[in-house]
Design a protein around this motif. Structure first.
Motif, PDB file in Angstrom:
ATOM      1  N   PHE A  30       0.812  -1.219   0.000  1.00 24.30           N
ATOM      2  CA  PHE A  30       0.000   0.000   0.000  1.00 24.30           C
ATOM      3  C   PHE A  30       0.846   1.270   0.000  1.00 24.30           C
ATOM      4  CE2 PHE A  30      -3.341  -2.928   0.719  1.00 24.30           C
ATOM      5  CZ  PHE A  30      -4.523  -2.283   0.436  1.00 24.30           C
ATOM      6  N   GLY A  31       2.128   1.137  -0.356  1.00 27.11           N
ATOM      7  CA  GLY A  31       2.956   2.311  -0.597  1.00 27.11           C
ATOM      8  C   GLY A  31       3.692   2.874   0.601  1.00 27.11           C
ATOM      9  N   PHE A  32       3.752   2.139   1.718  1.00 27.95           N
ATOM     10  CA  PHE A  32       4.469   2.625   2.903  1.00 27.95           C
ATOM     11  C   PHE A  32       5.817   1.901   2.999  1.00 27.95           C
ATOM     12  CE2 PHE A  32      -0.001   3.388   3.882  1.00 27.95           C
ATOM     13  CZ  PHE A  32       0.034   4.691   4.332  1.00 27.95           C
ATOM     14  N   THR A  33       6.872   2.616   2.642  1.00 21.83           N
ATOM     15  CA  THR A  33       8.214   2.036   2.673  1.00 21.83           C
ATOM     16  C   THR A  33       9.169   3.002   3.372  1.00 21.83           C
ATOM     17  OG1 THR A  33       8.730   3.010   0.506  1.00 21.83           O
ATOM     18  CG2 THR A  33       7.853   0.752   0.527  1.00 21.83           C
ATOM     19  N   GLY A  34      10.351   2.493   3.743  1.00 18.47           N
ATOM     20  CA  GLY A  34      11.390   3.335   4.325  1.00 18.47           C
ATOM     21  C   GLY A  34      10.924   4.093   5.557  1.00 18.47           C
ATOM     22  N   ASP A  35      11.162   5.402   5.549  1.00 21.58           N
ATOM     23  CA  ASP A  35      10.831   6.241   6.707  1.00 21.58           C
ATOM     24  C   ASP A  35       9.326   6.290   6.974  1.00 21.58           C
ATOM     25  OD1 ASP A  35      13.487   6.773   6.978  1.00 21.58           O
ATOM     26  OD2 ASP A  35      13.411   8.748   6.017  1.00 21.58           O
ATOM     27  N   LYS A  36       8.510   6.024   5.950  1.00 25.30           N
ATOM     28  CA  LYS A  36       7.058   6.084   6.134  1.00 25.30           C
ATOM     29  C   LYS A  36       6.572   5.049   7.136  1.00 25.30           C
ATOM     30  CE  LYS A  36       5.904   9.392   3.274  1.00 25.30           C
ATOM     31  NZ  LYS A  36       5.325  10.668   3.756  1.00 25.30           N
ATOM     32  N   LEU A  37       7.331   3.979   7.335  1.00 22.66           N
ATOM     33  CA  LEU A  37       6.910   2.927   8.265  1.00 22.66           C
ATOM     34  C   LEU A  37       6.884   3.414   9.709  1.00 22.66           C
ATOM     35  CD1 LEU A  37       8.860  -0.123   6.774  1.00 22.66           C
ATOM     36  CD2 LEU A  37       6.402   0.294   6.646  1.00 22.66           C
ATOM     37  N   VAL A  38       7.690   4.399  10.033  1.00 20.91           N
ATOM     38  CA  VAL A  38       7.746   4.880  11.421  1.00 20.91           C
ATOM     39  C   VAL A  38       7.250   6.324  11.533  1.00 20.91           C
ATOM     40  CG1 VAL A  38       9.577   3.306  12.151  1.00 20.91           C
ATOM     41  CG2 VAL A  38      10.196   5.491  11.076  1.00 20.91           C
ATOM     42  N   ARG A  46       4.695   9.439  12.080  1.00 14.27           N
ATOM     43  CA  ARG A  46       3.475   9.698  12.839  1.00 14.27           C
ATOM     44  C   ARG A  46       2.297   9.780  11.871  1.00 14.27           C
ATOM     45  NH1 ARG A  46       2.991  14.418  14.022  1.00 14.27           N
ATOM     46  NH2 ARG A  46       1.511  14.388  15.755  1.00 14.27           N
ATOM     47  N   ILE A  47       1.187   9.205  12.249  1.00 12.93           N
ATOM     48  CA  ILE A  47       0.003   9.230  11.384  1.00 12.93           C
ATOM     49  C   ILE A  47      -0.422  10.671  11.114  1.00 12.93           C
ATOM     50  CG2 ILE A  47      -2.449   8.625  11.276  1.00 12.93           C
ATOM     51  CD1 ILE A  47      -1.706   6.045  12.792  1.00 12.93           C
ATOM     52  N   GLY A  48      -0.263  11.547  12.087  1.00 11.06           N
ATOM     53  CA  GLY A  48      -0.617  12.953  11.919  1.00 11.06           C
ATOM     54  C   GLY A  48       0.226  13.664  10.876  1.00 11.06           C
ATOM     55  N   ASP A  49       1.394  13.094  10.514  1.00 15.31           N
ATOM     56  CA  ASP A  49       2.270  13.717   9.524  1.00 15.31           C
ATOM     57  C   ASP A  49       2.040  13.183   8.111  1.00 15.31           C
ATOM     58  OD1 ASP A  49       3.464  15.263  11.471  1.00 15.31           O
ATOM     59  OD2 ASP A  49       5.055  13.809  11.874  1.00 15.31           O
ATOM     60  N   LEU A  50       1.127  12.219   7.968  1.00 13.93           N
ATOM     61  CA  LEU A  50       0.838  11.668   6.644  1.00 13.93           C
ATOM     62  C   LEU A  50      -0.028  12.647   5.845  1.00 13.93           C
ATOM     63  CD1 LEU A  50      -0.089   7.974   7.593  1.00 13.93           C
ATOM     64  CD2 LEU A  50       2.112   8.817   6.736  1.00 13.93           C
ATOM     65  N   SER A  51       0.118  12.593   4.527  1.00 18.03           N
ATOM     66  CA  SER A  51      -0.748  13.402   3.664  1.00 18.03           C
ATOM     67  C   SER A  51      -2.159  12.822   3.677  1.00 18.03           C
ATOM     68  CB  SER A  51      -0.204  13.402   2.233  1.00 18.03           C
ATOM     69  OG  SER A  51      -0.350  12.117   1.652  1.00 18.03           O
ATOM     70  N   GLY A  52      -3.115  13.564   3.084  1.00 25.30           N
ATOM     71  CA  GLY A  52      -4.491  13.082   3.033  1.00 25.30           C
ATOM     72  C   GLY A  52      -4.601  11.746   2.322  1.00 25.30           C
ATOM     73  N   GLY A  53      -3.914  11.608   1.175  1.00 25.18           N
ATOM     74  CA  GLY A  53      -3.952  10.347   0.441  1.00 25.18           C
ATOM     75  C   GLY A  53      -3.310   9.213   1.221  1.00 25.18           C
ATOM     76  N   GLU A  54      -2.201   9.499   1.912  1.00 27.69           N
ATOM     77  CA  GLU A  54      -1.533   8.468   2.711  1.00 27.69           C
ATOM     78  C   GLU A  54      -2.398   8.035   3.890  1.00 27.69           C
ATOM     79  OE1 GLU A  54       3.139   9.740   1.911  1.00 27.69           O
ATOM     80  OE2 GLU A  54       1.972  10.731   3.473  1.00 27.69           O
TER      81      GLU A  54
END
Length: 596
Positions: A391-399, A401-409
């Protein structure tokens, strides 16, 4: 063909990340170009460089002298203190704008239900978006640039917009994840990836086929060929011939490429698993009246949803689609009637809201707290990390904060979190919002192997047709109606009735185009009325017998799960019944229209 705009060796970076690297492209007069690519790969940046909002780091953008460009941003440039009349129509009175057929059509479709005297500051995000689109389309431009124009439009309005843009003489560049729209409108497709822009002839179907052909010609390995693009090819080959008529490479090469591609999903196998997991009872809506505030959405509606049903729901904005999903999940009780859930159902509902996520939580730990290992239908085990990567979560995205994700993420994460709970009934409300095409194909691939009952509300016609097997509609008559011919039938039934005389516009508000006219209502006591009532009674009895037999067959399928010869016979009988059921339902609708 005159050249309107050229990019010559253009590069653009944000921080250390290059979004465009040595890109050279041109746009000719009248060309219609669709742009696809993953979220964050530079599609919007490309638009901003083209239109002059951003300057390239290196390279050159040249435009013909006097070029008129109109750009629909993801935000808008409406003045908050203006009324809708001032913002969209430059203050023109009703008799002035209604006298022009093109202006009248744009206003009636895009501003349906919005008072022209409302102040822009009080509009919802979707209403502001439609106002901005209407304002742009009312002008005359050499080049129209649109960033996600189908957001906040229902299926009917998307179909209208596609026809409107295809009929205009302006050049068009559009970024959208709506694959049906790309196929209907675009003559060329640009894919933005890894700083590059690859150009293809044709719309989305042509792009998928041509991309797969390029991979094959580049001697890509068989493992690489077994990717999601093959699922797309399997879907495209099942569609209308027009979908595969646009590619410019030899058609025999395309056929060779997809001749060994199986159907996207095995309906029989999924139905068998769904029956084992759910039994014969899933959700029964019985003689329900449903209200949202003072407005009645359903009146004496009955609907039976069975194991393995894959249903799409369509209707104009405000028809009550979201309310129907709330009725099905039990959060919105009916005023009259009842909704019964089967004893074994495990239901999950993906809503349009994103506020149910803890902004302080981290991506991977949150997923692992739900399930560390998931099993696919074929027994393959996937770790939480593998699922996140799909679903497109790799590298630094795995750790992150959910609050720092974009709307699509955040939308992707919300969807993955829900799927990991392994529901057997899934309600999806506009699941394609904020998702790029690559993520949509991942979701479709996941649903291809998901054995359960699926109900989807979406304005994305391609997604609806791709993942569901039947389309139902809310047509404003208090019922949930099955449409044997799907979205095409829905659009036909929504066609406006030709008016006998010009109606004067209503000051301050507009309504959507009226629904398609039904056959004349039979006179009370007439032979036609009596015949229609006999027809309804006969069909109701036959449908009851079919429903009883379907229940028996579904129970038998669960009982003989290991006897494949028996299962084939049972499945064949089910298919015959399904075909008869569709014909009867169509006949029932015709008789019901005569009675009014």
């Amino acid at each position: 063909m005159a050249n309107l705009l050229n990019l010559e060796h253009v590069s653009k970076s944000y921080g250390v990340r290059p979004l465009l690297s040595d890109v050279s492209l041109g746009i000719g007069a009248g060309q219609r170009i669709g742009i696809v690519g993953r979220n964050g790969d530079g599609k919007t940046t490309l638009l901003e460089v083209m239109t002059g909002i951003e300057e390239p780091d290196t390279g050159r953008v040249s435009r013909t002298r006097g070029l008129e460009i109109a750009y629909l941003h993801q935000g808008d440039q409406l003045v908050d203190s203006h009324t809708v009349r001032e913002a969209v129509l430059q203050g023109r009175s009703d008799h002035e704008w209604a006298a022009e057929s093109r202006t009248r059509e744009i206003v009636e479709v895009l501003l349906a239900g919005i008072s022209l005297e409302r102040v822009v500051d009080g509009l919802s995000g979707g209403e502001r978006r439609r106002c901005a689109l209407a304002q742009l389309l009312l002008g005359e431009h050499d080049l129209i640039v649109l960033d996600e124009p189908t957001n906040h439009l229902d299926v009917e309005a998307v179909a209208w917009l596609a026809a409107h843009l295809a009929a205009r003489t302006s050049a068009l560049v559009v970024v959208t994840h709506d694959r049906w729209f790309l196929d209907e409108v675009c003559q060329y497709t640009w894919e933005v990836h890894d700083g590059e822009v690859d150009a293809y002839e044709g719309g989305y179907a042509a792009f998928v086929l041509a991309k797969a052909e390029r991979q094959r010609q580049a001697a890509s390995s068989e493992v690489r060929r077994q990717n999601l693009v093959r699922k797309e090819l399997a879907w495209l080959r099942r569609g209308a011939p027009a979908r595969t008529s646009k590619p410019k490479f030899r058609i025999d090469a395309a056929n060779q490429l997809i001749e060994d591609v199986p159907a996207p999903r095995d309906r029989f196998e999924l139905q068998r698993f769904a029956t084992q997991r759910l039994g014969k009872d899933v959700i029964d809506v019985e003689d329900v009246d449903l209200f949202r505030g003072e407005r009645q959405l359903l009146s004496h509606a009955t609907w039976r949803i069975g194991p393995g049903d894959r249903i799409g729901i369509v209707g104009v904005n405000g028809a009550g689609k979201t309310s129907v999903l709330s009725l099905l999940d039990g959060s919105l009780p009916p005023a009259v009637g009842k909704v019964k859930h089967g004893r074994t159902i495990a239901l999950q509902h993906l809503t349009q809201q994103l506020d149910d996520l803890d902004p302080e939580a981290r991506v991977l730990p949150t997923v692992e707290s739900i399930r560390r290992v998931s099993k696919t239908l074929d027994g393959q085990e996937l770790s939480a990390t593998s699922m996140l990567e799909r679903f497109g979560f790799t590298g630094d995205k795995l750790v992150t904060r959910i609050g720092d994700l974009s709307g699509g993420e955040r939308r992707r994460f919300q969807l993955l979190r829900l799927l990991l709970t392994e529901p057997n009934v899934l309600l999806l409300d506009e699941p394609t919002n904020d998702l790029d095409i690559e993520t949509l194909t991942v979701l479709e691939d996941f649903l291809d192997g998901w054995p359960g009952t699926l109900i989807v509300v979406s304005h994305d016609r391609y997604f609806l047709e791709r993942v569901t097997d039947s389309i139902w509609a809310l047509l404003g008559d208090g019922q949930i109606s099955m449409l044997p011919r799907g979205v095409d039938e829905y659009l036909e039934r929504r066609l406006p009735v030709p008016s006998k005389g010009q109606e004067s516009p209503v000051e301050g508000s507009l309504s959507a185009a009226s629904a398609a006219g039904a056959p004349s209502k039979a006179k009370a006591g007439s032979a036609e009325e009596r015949e229609a009532r006999k027809t309804l009674a006969r069909i109701d009895k036959r449908l009851e017998r079919i429903a009883a037999r379907e229940a028996e067959l579904n129970a038998a399928i669960a009982e003989h799960a290991a006897d494949y010869a028996k299962l084939a016979d049972l499945s064949a009988e089910l298919d015959v019944l399904a075909g008869e059921k569709v014909d009867l339902e169509l006949e029932w609708l015709e008789a019901a229209e005569i009675l009014g």
